[in-house]
Design an enzyme around this catalytic site. Structure first.
Site: not given
Ligand code: DGL
Length: 263
Positions: A11, A73-75, A183, A185
């Site tokens: 993202s 990206c984990n999401t 995450c 980030h």
């Protein structure tokens, strides 16, 4: 085909923490990286939206002839990887919070997980959590606001320190000895977290595991670029802030090319 690039998307700039591990383990591989910063944070979006965005990123990487895609990206992984695997032939590597190693190694039997709302509320996360962490206590914390601050290059700010302190204080009080960063980030917050956490608390993420899994799948599929390459082709695309992505990548590799792309 083995000279085709690996595609990586996130993202935003967080996926560069995965790129770092992948490049370290697989230095001959050409890479195309997409930072979908215009749509960050994914963590606040619905599953349907996360699937649509992940699909859009994947389509672009497949058009660029990528041989494998890392969903950095984990999401996106916890919400969309089943859809992606069912929709495309190409191998996908995903990333999930490292609950398993934390659950195996904890002495205090209390582990903290910091991740986005999208990850923590996902079915895949609750499945993994109940599979590996049934005999320990897991303190789950949604990291609202962290990704937007990182995307605005506001890591070393009082605002960030305050948010982190708010999120980890209940974990410290509950006696965690492992903090799982769920995450991609968040590895950029480690210097701050180390200042805020007691010395004995270990911080773990899944970056290295993703790189190892990528190597394994490339070997299995006969896609590993075993030719020695001095300067692999490293192309980075962002749909928002070129200077920010440049800053995150410059600590990891050289040379590389960052371009603005309206994807
Ligand atoms: N790097 C993404 C992750 O690992 C951040 C998600 C977001 O944009 O909220 O979950």
């Amino acid at each position: 085909m083995s000279k085709a690039p690996i595609g990586i998307f996130d993202s935003g700039v967080g996926g560069t923490s995965i790129l770092k591990e992948v490049h370290q383990l697989l230095p001959n591989e050409n890479i195309i990286f997409l930072a979908d910063s215009v749509n960050a944070p994914y963590g606040e979006k619905s599953k349907k939206e996360i699937i649509q965005l992940s699909d859009k990123n994947t389509k672009y990487l497949i058009q660029q002839q990528c041989k494998l895609i890392i969903v950095a990206c984990n999401t996106a992984t916890t919400n969309a990887i089943d859809f992606l695997r069912a929709s495309y032939q190409i191998p996908f590597i995903g990333i999930e919070p490292a609950i398993k190693p934390a659950a195996l190694q904890t002495q205090s039997k209390v582990v903290g997980v910091l991740a986005t709302r999208g990850t923590i509320t996902s079915e895949l996360f609750s499945k993994t959590s109940s599979l590996f962490a049934s005999n320990i206590k897991v303190i789950e914390q949604v990291g609202d606001g962290l990704v937007p601050l990182i995307e605005q290059n506001k890591i070393y700010t009082p605002e960030m320190s305050e948010l982190l302190l708010k999120y980890i204080t209940p974990m410290i009080l509950a006696n965690i000895d492992y903090l799982v960063l769920g995450c991609t980030h968040y590895p950029y917050l480690v210097p701050l977290l180390k200042e805020l956490l007691p010395d004995h608390v270990k911080i773990i993420d899944s970056g290295e595991a993703v790189a190892k899994q990528t190597k394994k799948i490339l070997q299995q599929e006969n896609l590993l670029n075993s030719e020695r390459v001095i300067h692999p082709e490293m192309q980075f695309y962002t749909n928002l802030n070129k200077a920010l992505l440049q800053q995150f990548v410059s600590d990891i590799i050289t040379p590389f090319k960052v371009s603005f792309l309206n994807f």
